[in-house]
Design a protein around this motif. Sequence first.
Motif, PDB file in Angstrom:
ATOM      1  N   SER A   1      -7.480  -1.162  -4.587  1.00  0.00           N
ATOM      2  CA  SER A   1      -8.536  -0.579  -3.763  1.00  0.00           C
ATOM      3  C   SER A   1      -8.070   0.780  -3.272  1.00  0.00           C
ATOM      4  N   ILE A   2      -8.995   1.739  -3.305  1.00  0.00           N
ATOM      5  CA  ILE A   2      -8.681   3.099  -2.875  1.00  0.00           C
ATOM      6  C   ILE A   2      -9.506   3.410  -1.640  1.00  0.00           C
ATOM      7  N   PHE A   3      -8.820   3.728  -0.542  1.00  0.00           N
ATOM      8  CA  PHE A   3      -9.476   4.009   0.724  1.00  0.00           C
ATOM      9  C   PHE A   3      -9.317   5.487   1.052  1.00  0.00           C
ATOM     10  N   THR A   4     -10.375   6.085   1.557  1.00  0.00           N
ATOM     11  CA  THR A   4     -10.309   7.456   2.058  1.00  0.00           C
ATOM     12  C   THR A   4     -10.644   7.438   3.542  1.00  0.00           C
TER      13      THR A   4
ATOM     14  N   LEU B   1      -3.795   3.816  -1.262  1.00  0.00           N
ATOM     15  CA  LEU B   1      -3.919   2.898  -2.385  1.00  0.00           C
ATOM     16  C   LEU B   1      -3.379   1.543  -1.965  1.00  0.00           C
ATOM     17  N   ARG B   2      -4.175   0.500  -2.168  1.00  0.00           N
ATOM     18  CA  ARG B   2      -3.744  -0.851  -1.832  1.00  0.00           C
ATOM     19  C   ARG B   2      -3.809  -1.727  -3.079  1.00  0.00           C
ATOM     20  N   VAL B   3      -2.681  -2.343  -3.406  1.00  0.00           N
ATOM     21  CA  VAL B   3      -2.637  -3.289  -4.517  1.00  0.00           C
ATOM     22  C   VAL B   3      -3.037  -4.654  -3.973  1.00  0.00           C
ATOM     23  N   ASN B   4      -4.134  -5.195  -4.478  1.00  0.00           N
ATOM     24  CA  ASN B   4      -4.667  -6.452  -3.951  1.00  0.00           C
ATOM     25  C   ASN B   4      -4.187  -7.673  -4.723  1.00  0.00           C
ATOM     26  N   LYS B   5      -4.237  -7.602  -6.031  1.00  0.00           N
ATOM     27  CA  LYS B   5      -3.943  -8.792  -6.828  1.00  0.00           C
ATOM     28  C   LYS B   5      -3.430  -8.378  -8.201  1.00  0.00           C
TER      29      LYS B   5
ATOM     30  N   LYS C   1       0.835  -1.204   0.000  1.00  0.00           N
ATOM     31  CA  LYS C   1       0.000   0.000   0.000  1.00  0.00           C
ATOM     32  C   LYS C   1       0.862   1.243   0.000  1.00  0.00           C
ATOM     33  N   ILE C   2       0.263   2.338  -0.454  1.00  0.00           N
ATOM     34  CA  ILE C   2       0.915   3.637  -0.481  1.00  0.00           C
ATOM     35  C   ILE C   2      -0.034   4.653   0.137  1.00  0.00           C
TER      36      ILE C   2
END
Length: 288
Positions: free
Chosen positions: A185-188, A142-146, A134-135
């Motif tokens: 996935s984008i988290f706020t 931003l999380r890279v899942n797969k 994640k960044i």
Amino acid sequence: NYVANFTVPTSGLNFPSLSPEALDSVIFIGVLAVDVAKVLLAISHQNIEIDTYPSSDQENLNALSDTLVDLSSLGKYFGDWIDTGIDGLNSYLGKLQKDRGGLSGDEDIGANILMRQLVLDEDQVLVATFEDLKIGQNGTELRVNKMRVVGADTFKSFKLFDVIAPQTIANSFELERLLVEVDISIFTSSYSPIAETRTQTESETVTLSFELSNITASATMLLAINEDTFGKLQFGSLLYLETILPCLLSTAHNVELTDLAVKIGTFDGINVEGFLPERLGKIFSNTN
């Protein structure tokens, strides 16, 4: 210089909290910039031929040649079996082998067969999942899942450890196609000063994909290994994949990538799914 267990620090990267509309715009502008860069790169290289001299650094080692391992004669260090083994490996990887029931008929080159047997799943897809890639931290994360890679078994040629000079090796391959898909996935998050807590919600999930075809790559490496130090290595340490590279680097006088060439037949740009609203999606589709 070689640094063991080096990792790229990412925890210090922070993004401000962004609204869904702002996120749409950022992603759109970023992908559009990639497409523009792709066009400019194609224009700037369409009439340019670059001549390379992969073994250029080899000439600087001629004075030390008596003290360095001769990669073209590894048999004198380990026995004739090592040269026979390398030749046999390249023959298997790069030439047609029996592949009954395979996708390409009854024959395919060994590199493709090996990929399907050892790396790819039952659908001939390379799948990599990430638990904590994640960044960003206290704003937008931003999380890279797969990641899924299709076409990793479409090699047309494959060659490793081709000794072109006493301390210089060449490696090359040709790949018919490669499709890469990445789920992000984008988290706020929002901070409540009253409760003194931060709440994180998943706002968007996006899949980025791109496809390449007719990929040709070659890399030439200078591998100057001190003969005396190399002779003191314990042979058993070279039988384990996790220790081969550190052991060889510990005996190296010089290790250098002297030539790298990559040629791509077609690259159709980056596709985005599941993120852009319909209006931006239509605009973006017209840029590819």
